[in-house]
Design a protein around this motif. Structure first.
Motif, short mmCIF file in Angstrom:
data_model
loop_
_atom_site.label_atom_id
_atom_site.label_comp_id
_atom_site.label_asym_id
_atom_site.label_seq_id
_atom_site.Cartn_x
_atom_site.Cartn_y
_atom_site.Cartn_z
N THR A 69 36.72 34.52 31.93
CA THR A 69 36.35 35.37 30.81
C THR A 69 37.48 35.44 29.79
N ALA A 70 37.08 35.66 28.55
CA ALA A 70 38.03 35.87 27.45
C ALA A 70 37.50 37.02 26.61
N SER A 71 38.35 38.00 26.32
CA SER A 71 37.91 39.19 25.60
C SER A 71 38.13 39.04 24.10
N PHE A 72 37.34 39.77 23.33
CA PHE A 72 37.51 39.83 21.87
C PHE A 72 36.77 41.07 21.38
N ARG A 73 36.91 41.37 20.12
CA ARG A 73 36.26 42.55 19.55
C ARG A 73 35.06 42.14 18.70
N MET A 74 33.89 42.69 19.06
CA MET A 74 32.67 42.44 18.31
C MET A 74 31.58 43.37 18.82
N ASP A 75 30.69 43.81 17.93
CA ASP A 75 29.48 44.50 18.38
C ASP A 75 28.28 43.81 17.75
N GLN A 76 27.08 44.26 18.09
CA GLN A 76 25.87 43.59 17.63
C GLN A 76 25.59 43.79 16.15
N LYS A 77 26.35 44.68 15.50
CA LYS A 77 26.20 44.87 14.07
C LYS A 77 27.10 43.93 13.27
N SER A 78 27.98 43.25 13.95
CA SER A 78 28.92 42.35 13.29
C SER A 78 28.19 41.22 12.56
N ALA A 79 28.73 40.86 11.39
CA ALA A 79 28.15 39.75 10.63
C ALA A 79 28.25 38.44 11.39
N ASP A 80 29.22 38.35 12.31
CA ASP A 80 29.42 37.11 13.08
C ASP A 80 28.58 37.06 14.35
N TYR A 81 27.90 38.15 14.68
CA TYR A 81 27.16 38.20 15.95
C TYR A 81 26.13 37.08 16.07
N PRO A 82 25.25 36.85 15.06
CA PRO A 82 24.27 35.76 15.20
C PRO A 82 24.93 34.40 15.38
N SER A 83 26.03 34.15 14.64
CA SER A 83 26.70 32.85 14.74
C SER A 83 27.30 32.64 16.12
N PHE A 84 27.96 33.67 16.65
CA PHE A 84 28.59 33.51 17.97
C PHE A 84 27.52 33.41 19.07
N LEU A 85 26.43 34.14 18.90
CA LEU A 85 25.35 34.08 19.88
C LEU A 85 24.83 32.64 20.00
N LEU A 86 24.59 32.00 18.86
CA LEU A 86 24.08 30.63 18.91
C LEU A 86 25.15 29.66 19.39
N ALA A 87 26.41 29.93 19.04
CA ALA A 87 27.49 29.08 19.54
C ALA A 87 27.51 29.08 21.07
N ASN A 88 27.33 30.24 21.65
CA ASN A 88 27.30 30.32 23.11
C ASN A 88 26.08 29.60 23.69
N GLU A 89 24.93 29.67 22.99
CA GLU A 89 23.75 28.93 23.43
C GLU A 89 24.07 27.45 23.55
N ILE A 90 24.71 26.91 22.52
CA ILE A 90 25.02 25.48 22.51
C ILE A 90 26.07 25.13 23.56
N LEU A 91 27.02 26.02 23.73
CA LEU A 91 28.12 25.73 24.64
C LEU A 91 27.71 25.80 26.11
N GLY A 92 26.93 26.85 26.47
CA GLY A 92 26.69 26.95 27.91
C GLY A 92 25.47 27.67 28.39
N SER A 93 24.72 28.38 27.53
CA SER A 93 23.62 29.18 28.08
C SER A 93 22.25 28.81 27.53
N GLY A 94 22.17 27.97 26.55
CA GLY A 94 20.88 27.71 25.92
C GLY A 94 20.07 26.63 26.59
N GLY A 95 18.79 26.64 26.32
CA GLY A 95 17.91 25.56 26.75
C GLY A 95 17.74 25.46 28.25
N PHE A 96 17.05 24.43 28.68
CA PHE A 96 16.79 24.18 30.10
C PHE A 96 17.83 23.18 30.61
#
Length: 910
Positions: A737-764
């Motif tokens: 794990t790596a910690s950082f500061r962000m909440d779901q209202k952050s302007a970067d939240y959608p971008s980081f969410l999709l980044a994580n999808e591509i990196l390790g959690s998205g798709g089948f």
């Protein structure tokens, strides 16, 4: 996941494919409609079951092949399961199956058991998904590629899955007991198979198995949920009807397990802390009327708190827990009992105590009350299964493997007609010591040996032929799975004490009602050092009240075909309810009694602590449990009194043993309450009835302790890799794990969410980490990444996980960090972004079709004031993201310089 194997040779595939073009595609022939399950058949022998449910917004396509591990021959153990993995690779016409499943964003899986293998896909309901799924399954049936190059990588993934199972003492013990109990029948072989056979099997061997069993005359296609029936039949005609019926005859298996002629014993010596006693008896096939009586007897014996074995062994603290299991199988099966034994108990003494109680099964004086209680529970389970169409469509897999889908209805009918004489008959017939696993030969006079009835195909055909079932139920009103429709059907209110509630007007099959309540409580001072007290309080809320015993509470819920579950997580008490429209008010009365009058009997506390600590003792050397515990302790070093403090596993054991009844009563009386809570009820309820019941249950249940939100502390994670040794464990766990500061209202939240999808959690299994470690290198069965971005604070984190063979520790570590480094250095490509946008969007539609998602969204709105429109807004923002925005967000918040990782396993293994 349990798996399958098979394949068609390349030449054979070409011949078959060419041959099918000349076949006349005849429409499926309607056979009958049994309680909403519509049966069709094709001239090539394939069966089709349609289970429409307009109240769903998802659809499922599930194909079942009547082949499993029992059909494997010498040197083929685990081949069926391995083939199941391979059929997610590619087909001749469609290519990469896994990528297309990923792009569509649905949920998909395959499983294998003794008698069958299945593959299913769950998608949002639309004609495109329906057509694609049917086409794909038809192509996969005869045109799977099964390349040796794919097998070379996949076998190690399957081996890793085997190793994961080898870490679970109860699972390993059950495998050993079954293999000892069965001398000849393949039910004695674990479905996942022999590691040596898995490693040595060749692709051409898989092809032969595939060619034999993966054919239309050995398959049943099920389509459930919301779909156009005419189009479904049209696509079945187009893609399946022109497949020829094979000329080969399967013949079936003919091995009959002889009667066991003496008690057998198997002793398993493995590293670990758990102590277990198990016992198994040869019993009946699922098609046998005895199976229903045995299921009821299993409840009568093992149910908490009314079971005979439970009362005599758990309540007296001779064992800490008991469970029973009888697989739904085609041939005579087993009834299996597992007893968890506290660490401080003598295993040999406990074994004799258990056997003494088992010997009483045949002579116990069972009562009508016992039977009524067991029938209520079984019929509740049957109704719950049937009224969740997606799950029901999957659950029919096992029943089809057992011989015919109609057997499920017959089983229900048999349960309804059970008499006390039936219970006593099976108790006396099957529960003899010479029919039990424990290897001495003991000559005795006039031995009465047990021989369960064999069911020939003709007998199953006879008992299912002409079966009509009960009258059709009223179809639920369709519900469009959109935020707009959710808002249209949502009403909100406020109870007198300030609790907020939401009512979602949505018909569910069988007039089912679902509800989740989230009740925040306490403050930093009042909750200091009380984590164990809180957890045990939630566990014991159904242990007894001033008006009802634990047994009476459970009986009432079973009679109402309902459930109430409670748990505490952090500063919240969660209550989930599943019931039916005509039982809703009574169930809420039961809940009110639990919240107002619970007594927390000392004997129940003692039993619960024993069960809880025994479970934890079994985790002390478990890689997964240890890795999760130690990572949290390293990454979030809270002081011991904090509600967020993560105790070590041994500390949890010690703390639980110190909890007193007085502490629980004080917590229940002074800390808990509903006045700061939220809750959502989903179903077709009269709003006045719903509100009145909510007011009656929660309106006066107020906490004496003031509620103040306790926000987590931000700890910056450090660059650290730490090993934890778990000797003699076949599988290892990596977690970081790596910690950082962000909440779901952050302007970067959608971008980081999709980044994580591509990196390790998205798709089948198509994101970068799974593609590297599982698909390309075959060094991990399960690998991926996850994020925790909160709503009400900015203490966020990214993490990864991987399951692997301990010998691959360095390779796994290197591959994960290499993939993260590449993503940070080079960024994601436009193609990756486009693919994952599509799969993420489709997955969100799938999730919106699930009732629990709707409930959670409304509760989130009630608690945090977050508009329901935010669900669509986030998805829209993700759809409009640019590649550079995603790459920038990833680099802004994620760095390997602050990655804390733990590795748990037997790293001294050679």
């Amino acid at each position: 996941m349990k798996k399958i194997l098979s394949r068609l040779s390349v030449i054979g595939a070409v011949i078959l494919s060419n041959f099918t073009f000349g076949q006349k595609a005849e429409a499926p022939q309607f056979i009958g409609n049994i309680e909403g399950v519509k049966e069709y058949s094709l001239t090539n022998g394939m069966k089709i079951l349609l289970i429409p449910d307009g109240s769903q917004s998802n659809m499922i396509v599930n194909i079942v092949y009547k082949v499993g591990s029992k059909d494997e021959g010498y040197g083929e153990k685990g081949m069926a399961h391995l083939l199941e993995h391979m059929l997610f690779k590619s087909t001749k016409n469609l290519g990469d199956i896994k990528k297309q499943l990923s792009d569509k964003g649905g949920a998909a899986n395959g499983t294998t058991y003794y008698d069958r293998t299945n593959y299913f896909e769950i998608f949002p309901s639309n004609d495109e998904n329906l057509k694609w799924a049917i086409n794909m399954e038809a192509d996969r049936m005869i045109n799977a590629t099964i390349l040796q190059s794919d097998l070379d990588k996949e076998f190690s993934v399957v081996r890793n899955e085997f190793e994961i199972g080898e870490n679970q003492p109860s699972g390993v013990l059950m495998d050993k007991v079954f293999s000892t109990a069965y001398m000849w029948h393949n039910y004695g072989n674990s479905t996942i198979g022999s590691k040596e056979d898995i490693e040595r099997v060749k692709a051409n061997t898989l092809r032969k198995f595939y060619e034999k069993y993966y054919q239309p005359d050995n398959a049943v296609l099920l389509i459930g949920g919301k779909f156009d029936e005419n189009n479904a039949l049209k696509y079945v005609t187009e893609y399946f009807a022109n497949l020829p019926k094979p000329t080969r005859e399967l013949g079936g298996t003919y091995t009959v397990e002889p009667p066991q002629d003496g008690e057998k014993t198997i002793v398993l010596n493995r590293a670990g802390e758990s102590k277990l006693v198990a016992a198994a008896y040869h019993t009946a096939a699922y098609a046998d009327k005895d199976y229903a009586a045995l299921a009821a007897l299993s409840e009568i014996l093992s149910a908490n708190p009314s079971g005979y074995l439970y009362k005599n062994l758990v309540e007296t603290q001779k064992v800490s827990n008991i469970w029973a299991y009888s697989p739904e199988v085609r041939d005579p099966g087993m009834m299996y009992f597992n007893f968890d034994v506290p660490k401080d108990k003598d295993l040999n003494v406990t074994e004799n105590l258990v056997k003494t109680e088992l010997d009483k099964i045949a002579t116990n004086n069972y009562t009508q009350e016992d039977l009524t209680r067991a029938k209520s529970k079984l019929l509740k389970q049957i109704a719950d299964r049937k009224n969740n169409t997606i799950d029901y469509t999957i659950s029919l897999t096992e029943i089809i493997g057992a011989g015919n889908y109609k057997l499920g209805f017959l089983y229900r009918d048999h349960v309804e007609k059970l008499t006390l004489a039936d219970i006593k008959n099976v108790a006396q017939k099957y529960f003899k010591s010479n029919n039990r696993t424990i290897g001495l030969f003991l000559p005795t006079a006039n031995e009465m040996r047990v021989k369960p009835s064999e069911f020939l195909p003709s007998q199953i055909a006879s008992i299912t032929s002409g079966y009509k079932g009960k009258d059709l139920e009223k179809e639920a009103t369709p519900f469009e799975a959109t935020i707009a429709n959710l808002k249209k059907n949502l009403s909100e209110g406020l109870l007198l004490n300030g609790m907020k509630y939401g009512l979602i007007n949505k018909e569910v099959k069988g007039e089912k009602i679902m509800a989740t309540f989230k009740l925040p409580f306490g403050n930093e001072k009042d909750l200091a050092g009380k984590n164990s007290i809180a957890n045990l309080t939630a566990e014991l809320l159904k242990a007894g009240t001033k008006t009802k015993t634990k047994e009476q509470i459970q009986d009432k819920l079973d009679q109402l075909k309902s459930s109430i579950d409670t748990r505490i997580n952090g500063q919240n008490l969660f209550i989930t309810i599943e019931t039916y429209k005509n039982s809703y008010e009574e169930v809420m009365d039961v809940l009110k009694d639990l919240l107002s009058n619970s007594t927390f009997p000392q004997n129940e506390l003692t039993k619960t602590v024993a069960e809880y600590t025994t479970t934890l003792e079994g985790q002390l050397k478990d890689p997964q449990a240890l890795a999760q515990n130690e990572l949290q302790r390293l990454a979030m070093p809270y002081p011991k009194e904090s509600i967020f403090y993560k105790a070590s596993l041994q500390e949890e054991i010690d703390d639980a043993k110190k909890v007193t009844r007085e502490q629980i009563l004080n917590f229940y009386t002074n800390i808990l309450g509903a006045n700061n809570g939220v809750g959502t009820v989903l179903g077709n309820l009269d709003p006045k009835i719903a509100k009145t019941s909510l007011e009656n249950t929660f309106g006066k249940w107020n906490a004496k302790s003031n509620y103040t939100v306790i926000n987590p502390t931000y700890f910056e994670t450090k660059k650290m890799d730490k090993n934890f040794l778990t000797p003699d464990k076949e599988n290892a766990m990596a977690l970081g794990t790596a910690s950082f500061r962000m909440d779901q209202k952050s302007a970067d939240y959608p971008s980081f969410l999709l980044a994580n999808e591509i990196l390790g959690s998205g798709g089948f299994l198509s994101a970068r980490l799974p593609m590297r470690l599982r698909e390309k290198e075959g060094i991990s069965y399960g690998v991926g990444s996850f994020i925790n971005i909160p709503v009400s604070n900015d203490v966020a984190s990214w993490g990864f996980y991987a399951l692997f063979n301990p010998l691959k520790r360095d390779a796994v570590d290197s591959a994960i960090k290499d993939e993260v480094s590449k993503a940070l250095k080079d960024g994601f490509t436009a193609e990756e972004v486009a693919t994952n946008k599509k799969s993420y969007s489709n997955f969100q539609k799938t999730m919106l079709g699930m009732d629990q998602t709707l409930i959670n969204l409304v509760n989130k709105k009630l608690q945090y004031g977050i508009s329901l429109d935010e669900y669509d807004a986030i998805n829209a923002k993700i759809e409009n993201l640019k590649v550079e925005e995603i790459n920038t967000a990833l680099r802004k918040y994620l760095t390997l310089d602050h990655l804390t990782s733990v590795y748990a396993g037997d790293f001294n293994k050679k």
